[in-house]
Design a protein around this motif. Structure first.
Motif, PDB file in Angstrom:
ATOM      1  N   ARG A   1      -3.564   6.652   8.181  1.00  0.00           N
ATOM      2  CA  ARG A   1      -2.148   6.761   7.809  1.00  0.00           C
ATOM      3  C   ARG A   1      -1.557   8.086   8.301  1.00  0.00           C
ATOM      4  NH1 ARG A   1      -0.590   4.498   2.120  1.00  0.00           N
ATOM      5  NH2 ARG A   1      -0.679   2.578   3.276  1.00  0.00           N
TER       6      ARG A   1
ATOM      7  N   LEU B   1     -15.769   3.308  -1.926  1.00  0.00           N
ATOM      8  CA  LEU B   1     -14.329   3.335  -2.204  1.00  0.00           C
ATOM      9  C   LEU B   1     -13.727   4.647  -1.672  1.00  0.00           C
ATOM     10  CD1 LEU B   1     -12.217   1.505  -3.554  1.00  0.00           C
ATOM     11  CD2 LEU B   1     -12.574   2.764  -5.671  1.00  0.00           C
TER      12      LEU B   1
ATOM     13  N   SER C   1      -4.953  13.896  -0.298  1.00  0.00           N
ATOM     14  CA  SER C   1      -5.867  12.759  -0.515  1.00  0.00           C
ATOM     15  C   SER C   1      -7.108  12.883   0.368  1.00  0.00           C
ATOM     16  CB  SER C   1      -5.137  11.431  -0.301  1.00  0.00           C
ATOM     17  OG  SER C   1      -4.612  11.348   0.985  1.00  0.00           O
TER      18      SER C   1
ATOM     19  N   SER D   1       0.833  -1.189   0.000  1.00  0.00           N
ATOM     20  CA  SER D   1       0.000   0.000   0.000  1.00  0.00           C
ATOM     21  C   SER D   1       0.879   1.255   0.000  1.00  0.00           C
ATOM     22  CB  SER D   1      -0.879  -0.058   1.247  1.00  0.00           C
ATOM     23  OG  SER D   1      -1.434   1.171   1.517  1.00  0.00           O
ATOM     24  N   THR D   2       0.520   2.208  -0.826  1.00  0.00           N
ATOM     25  CA  THR D   2       1.221   3.495  -0.821  1.00  0.00           C
ATOM     26  C   THR D   2       0.211   4.575  -1.158  1.00  0.00           C
ATOM     27  OG1 THR D   2       3.002   4.811  -1.823  1.00  0.00           O
ATOM     28  CG2 THR D   2       2.009   3.133  -3.211  1.00  0.00           C
TER      29      THR D   2
ATOM     30  N   TYR E   1     -11.013   5.026   1.338  1.00  0.00           N
ATOM     31  CA  TYR E   1      -9.762   5.772   1.158  1.00  0.00           C
ATOM     32  C   TYR E   1      -9.638   6.898   2.171  1.00  0.00           C
ATOM     33  CZ  TYR E   1      -7.676   3.542  -2.881  1.00  0.00           C
ATOM     34  OH  TYR E   1      -7.050   2.661  -3.706  1.00  0.00           O
TER      35      TYR E   1
ATOM     36  N   THR F   1      -6.548  -1.706  -6.070  1.00  0.00           N
ATOM     37  CA  THR F   1      -7.389  -0.516  -5.960  1.00  0.00           C
ATOM     38  C   THR F   1      -6.530   0.732  -6.060  1.00  0.00           C
ATOM     39  OG1 THR F   1      -7.258  -0.691  -3.562  1.00  0.00           O
ATOM     40  CG2 THR F   1      -9.293  -1.445  -4.574  1.00  0.00           C
ATOM     41  N   SER F   2      -7.121   1.742  -6.654  1.00  0.00           N
ATOM     42  CA  SER F   2      -6.466   3.047  -6.678  1.00  0.00           C
ATOM     43  C   SER F   2      -7.571   4.092  -6.651  1.00  0.00           C
ATOM     44  CB  SER F   2      -5.609   3.190  -7.929  1.00  0.00           C
ATOM     45  OG  SER F   2      -4.942   4.440  -7.899  1.00  0.00           O
ATOM     46  N   PHE F   3      -7.245   5.252  -6.143  1.00  0.00           N
ATOM     47  CA  PHE F   3      -8.257   6.310  -6.135  1.00  0.00           C
ATOM     48  C   PHE F   3      -8.198   7.090  -7.448  1.00  0.00           C
ATOM     49  CE2 PHE F   3     -10.045  10.428  -5.132  1.00  0.00           C
ATOM     50  CZ  PHE F   3     -11.162  10.089  -4.395  1.00  0.00           C
ATOM     51  N   SER F   4      -7.028   7.626  -7.762  1.00  0.00           N
ATOM     52  CA  SER F   4      -6.949   8.421  -8.985  1.00  0.00           C
ATOM     53  C   SER F   4      -5.847   7.941  -9.928  1.00  0.00           C
ATOM     54  CB  SER F   4      -6.716   9.894  -8.633  1.00  0.00           C
ATOM     55  OG  SER F   4      -5.591  10.024  -7.792  1.00  0.00           O
TER      56      SER F   4
ATOM     57  N   LYS G   1     -10.025  -1.909  -9.323  1.00  0.00           N
ATOM     58  CA  LYS G   1     -10.945  -0.764  -9.270  1.00  0.00           C
ATOM     59  C   LYS G   1     -10.169   0.523  -9.075  1.00  0.00           C
ATOM     60  CE  LYS G   1     -14.582  -3.349  -6.957  1.00  0.00           C
ATOM     61  NZ  LYS G   1     -15.272  -3.560  -5.690  1.00  0.00           N
ATOM     62  N   THR G   2     -10.519   1.518  -9.841  1.00  0.00           N
ATOM     63  CA  THR G   2      -9.949   2.850  -9.623  1.00  0.00           C
ATOM     64  C   THR G   2     -11.066   3.867  -9.803  1.00  0.00           C
ATOM     65  OG1 THR G   2      -8.421   4.514 -10.461  1.00  0.00           O
ATOM     66  CG2 THR G   2      -9.036   2.772 -12.007  1.00  0.00           C
ATOM     67  N   LEU G   3     -11.125   4.813  -8.885  1.00  0.00           N
ATOM     68  CA  LEU G   3     -12.257   5.740  -8.910  1.00  0.00           C
ATOM     69  C   LEU G   3     -12.117   6.768 -10.019  1.00  0.00           C
ATOM     70  CD1 LEU G   3     -14.752   5.996  -7.038  1.00  0.00           C
ATOM     71  CD2 LEU G   3     -13.574   7.880  -5.947  1.00  0.00           C
ATOM     72  N   LYS G   4     -10.929   7.328 -10.135  1.00  0.00           N
ATOM     73  CA  LYS G   4     -10.756   8.404 -11.119  1.00  0.00           C
ATOM     74  C   LYS G   4      -9.755   8.060 -12.213  1.00  0.00           C
ATOM     75  CE  LYS G   4     -12.135  12.131  -8.106  1.00  0.00           C
ATOM     76  NZ  LYS G   4     -11.799  13.413  -7.501  1.00  0.00           N
TER      77      LYS G   4
ATOM     78  N   GLU H   1      -9.377  15.360  -1.322  1.00  0.00           N
ATOM     79  CA  GLU H   1      -9.981  14.806  -2.534  1.00  0.00           C
ATOM     80  C   GLU H   1     -11.095  13.812  -2.186  1.00  0.00           C
ATOM     81  OE1 GLU H   1      -8.082  13.574  -6.855  1.00  0.00           O
ATOM     82  OE2 GLU H   1      -6.935  13.250  -5.037  1.00  0.00           O
TER      83      GLU H   1
ATOM     84  N   SER I   1      -2.770  -1.575  -3.018  1.00  0.00           N
ATOM     85  CA  SER I   1      -3.629  -0.400  -2.959  1.00  0.00           C
ATOM     86  C   SER I   1      -2.797   0.869  -3.083  1.00  0.00           C
ATOM     87  CB  SER I   1      -4.371  -0.422  -1.618  1.00  0.00           C
ATOM     88  OG  SER I   1      -5.047   0.783  -1.437  1.00  0.00           O
ATOM     89  N   ASP I   2      -3.278   1.742  -3.933  1.00  0.00           N
ATOM     90  CA  ASP I   2      -2.568   2.993  -4.143  1.00  0.00           C
ATOM     91  C   ASP I   2      -3.590   4.114  -4.054  1.00  0.00           C
ATOM     92  OD1 ASP I   2      -0.655   4.880  -4.917  1.00  0.00           O
ATOM     93  OD2 ASP I   2       0.271   3.463  -6.295  1.00  0.00           O
ATOM     94  N   TYR I   3      -3.123   5.308  -3.832  1.00  0.00           N
ATOM     95  CA  TYR I   3      -4.082   6.419  -3.846  1.00  0.00           C
ATOM     96  C   TYR I   3      -3.984   7.178  -5.167  1.00  0.00           C
ATOM     97  CZ  TYR I   3      -6.863  10.355  -2.795  1.00  0.00           C
ATOM     98  OH  TYR I   3      -7.842  11.304  -2.886  1.00  0.00           O
TER      99      TYR I   3
ATOM    100  N   ASN J   1     -20.378   6.611  -1.794  1.00  0.00           N
ATOM    101  CA  ASN J   1     -19.241   6.025  -2.507  1.00  0.00           C
ATOM    102  C   ASN J   1     -18.325   5.304  -1.497  1.00  0.00           C
ATOM    103  OD1 ASN J   1     -16.799   5.551  -3.825  1.00  0.00           O
ATOM    104  ND2 ASN J   1     -17.183   7.239  -5.251  1.00  0.00           N
TER     105      ASN J   1
END
Lengths: 296, 304
Positions: B290, B279, B263, A200-201, B283, A284-287, A242-245, B266, A221-223, B277
């Motif tokens: 974190r 997800l 983050s 995760s990062t 996050y 998973t990633s956010f953006s 899955k990635t949101l953006k 966002e 998992s990444d952001y 949402n």
């Protein structure tokens, strides 16, 4: 006026005397006074802990029931303490601790470099906030932590808990469970033989290269960073990406399935099976973007 | 009573073996990391926290006088109250245990059941203690010992040996432990359904502190407010202590905090547009957690 001249002469004399004392000391130091080498007996599975400030820590596993350590401190105002328990017989616990003798010492002189050869069955707890940690050929549990330094691990078969704030993490050929976390650092996993890998990062990049173990569980998992999976075409896995953006790019043949009630579109979500689905990959990633592609 | 059997899952077995120490305040990162991954252990963890909290809130009840008198009579019948011989026995016991000849001890132990039991217990403890492996006390113990000795003026000169560990400043360490404890509690709270959550932490309650109000005003009402408050408190501690941090270390922490703040913002924006949402919500919680960990780590490094 005379008084001034006398005073200047006195100052010069004092400085010369100081130089005469300090110069040989500095030369001795430069010739290796800061380097220490020790070997001592331990059990086959000692607990080894090391707390450093800055510098490189290299740990290698070997098949002897001994610890061989070489450390070098950059400044005489820096000291290493070592503790061995019990006091007699093979050590079960070993601790090295670097500390300042003078709190005003500049940051670039707070460096101590360590090289340790330790029994492969030793468990490790290493903290090196401002320096690199390199570990190879070990078999037991390890907790490795840095703030700004990179951590690189090779051929490790124990449970690994690896954490950095800004340093990169590279783990090559791990065979035990792996938990790797960073905030801004990159994660790189190469040919893991592990059945459980969590990485995760927040803003780093994640790169996974290699085959997947049967019944392996891989959660990455990444952001805001990208996630790349590069594995052989023969790999067998269930995938959830899955990635949101961002977007998901997949060039592996997949049997897709749809997730009920998912708000994500097909470009930023992918669920499916490659070959017979023996391992599980959850990405998973956010953006950031997620890419899955075959090894060439 | 059910016989305890070895846990077939090594990670869960390790979790069980470390749990007690963790609940007693020792630093056991494996407990939180494993709780995140294992629903069964996470539930156990949450249950124990809830039990401890409930036990703390129980009222102190005094037993009735009849209970005390019955107890006294029963103990007297069993010879639990010391006689003159018992007093002599107690006076000689320490020397006897240290290997000195004290015939009164063995003689009296033959006649007095409670004193015989005490002697047997001490001998068993001594035997067991000899067979114990050498265990290093936790860092918390060293830190407390160090703090106590320092308060008593025991250190006149720079201290060597374990200095780095012993030199942990009590305040940041306490803050770090407090955060971990709070995160554990929050972890339990966050797994509750949101209606139960709101009973525990209303938006009004969350907004009592000005720092929290600032964050709470931009986040969805409910569970996130509590986590935001923890982060906000830690952030305040960090700002108060950052001057004594090594500049390069401080810069690294600052950079990471900027990234995490980005983050968090966002995720909050996403949740304002899409409150359901999951997800984005996951996050957001991860980013807060974190950030708390990073601040906690930074506070540990203060003054080093």
């Amino acid at each position: 006026m005379n008084r001034t001249i006398v005073s200047s002469k006195s100052v010069r004399k004092v400085l010369l005397e100081l130089a005469a004392i300090l110069l040989p000391a500095a030369m001795l130091w430069a010739a290796g006074e800061g380097r220490v080498e020790k070997t001592f007996d331990t059990t086959r599975e000692p607990r080894i802990s090391l707390t450093n400030l800055k510098g490189i820590v290299l740990v290698r596993g070997w098949d002897r029931a001994q610890v061989h350590v070489i450390y070098m401190v950059v400044s005489p105002r820096l000291e290493v303490d070592s503790e061995f328990l019990p006091n007699t017989g093979p050590a079960e616990k070993v601790h090295f601790d670097t500390h300042l003798l003078d709190a005003t010492i500049p940051s670039d002189q707070q460096v101590a470099d360590y090289t340790l050869d330790v029994p492969a069955g030793a468990s490790l707890e290493i903290r090196n906030p401002r320096g690199k940690i390199l570990v190879q050929g070990m078999q037991a549990d390890a907790s490795l932590q840095s703030v700004s330094g990179d951590i690189s691990i090779r051929d490790y078969s124990g449970h690994l808990l690896v954490r950095t704030v800004a340093g990169d993490i590279e783990i090559i050929h791990p065979a035990g469970n792996v938990e790797a976390d960073s905030v801004t650092g990159n994660l790189h996993f190469v040919s893991p033989a592990t059945t459980r890998l969590h990485g995760s990062t927040t803003s780093g990049h994640i790169l996974f290269e290699g085959d997947l173990s049967e019944r392996g569980d891989y959660i990455l998992s990444d952001y805001s960073g990208d996630v790349d999976i590069v594995c052989p075409a023969s790999a067998s896995y269930e995938l959830s990406a899955k990635t949101l953006k961002g977007k998901v790019f997949n060039t592996m043949p997949m049997t897709r399935r749809r997730e009920s009630a998912s708000s994500l579109g097909t470009s930023n979500s992918l669920l499916g099976t490659h070959n017979t689905g023996k391992a599980t990959i959850e990405l998973t990633s956010f953006s950031g973007n997620i890419r899955i592609r075959p090894q060439e | 009573m059910e016989e305890s059997r070895p846990n077939p899952f090594p990670q869960c077995a390790r979790f069980e073996s470390e749990l007690e120490a963790y609940l007693e305040g020792e630093t056991r990162p494996f407990i939180t990391s494993h709780s995140r991954d294992c629903p069964a252990c996470s539930t156990l963890h949450a249950d124990l926290q809830a039990i401890r909290q409930a036990a703390r809130e129980l009222p102190l009840e005094e037993p009735s006088p009849a209970v005390w008198s019955n107890l006294h009579a029963r103990l007297e019948a069993e010879g639990a109250f010391a006689t003159a011989a018992c007093t002599q026995f107690e006076g000689a016991l320490e020397a006897y245990m240290e290997g000195e000849a004290r015939p009164i001890v063995a003689t009296h132990a033959r006649d007095c059941r409670p004193c015989a039991a005490l002697l047997a217990d001490l001998q068993a403890i001594r035997k067991a203690a000899r067979e114990l492996p050498l265990e290093e006390p936790s860092r918390l113990v060293w830190a407390n010992v160090r703090a106590r000795l320092e308060a008593e003026g025991a250190f006149g000169t720079p201290v060597r040996g374990w200095r780095q560990i012993l030199a942990w400043r009590p305040l940041p360490h306490a803050v770090a432990l407090g955060v971990l404890a709070t995160l554990v509690i929050l972890g339990s709270l966050l797994t509750m359904p949101s209606n139960e959550m709101q009973r525990c932490e209303t938006p009004e309650a969350a907004s009592r502190s000005p720092a929290v109000a600032q964050i709470a005003s931009v986040i969805p009402a409910g569970e996130d407010g509590a986590l935001a408050r923890v982060v906000s408190d830690l952030d305040s501690s960090f700002r108060a202590n950052e001057a004594s941090m090594a500049p390069d270390l401080k810069a690294t922490y600052e950079k990471s905090l900027v990234s995490l703040d980005g983050s968090i913002r966002e995720c909050l924006d996403s949740l304002q547009h899409e409150p359901r949402n999951t997800l984005a919500h996951d996050y957001l919680l991860t980013a807060y957690t974190r950030k708390a960990e990073v601040l906690s780590s930074a506070l540990e490094s203060v003054g080093r």
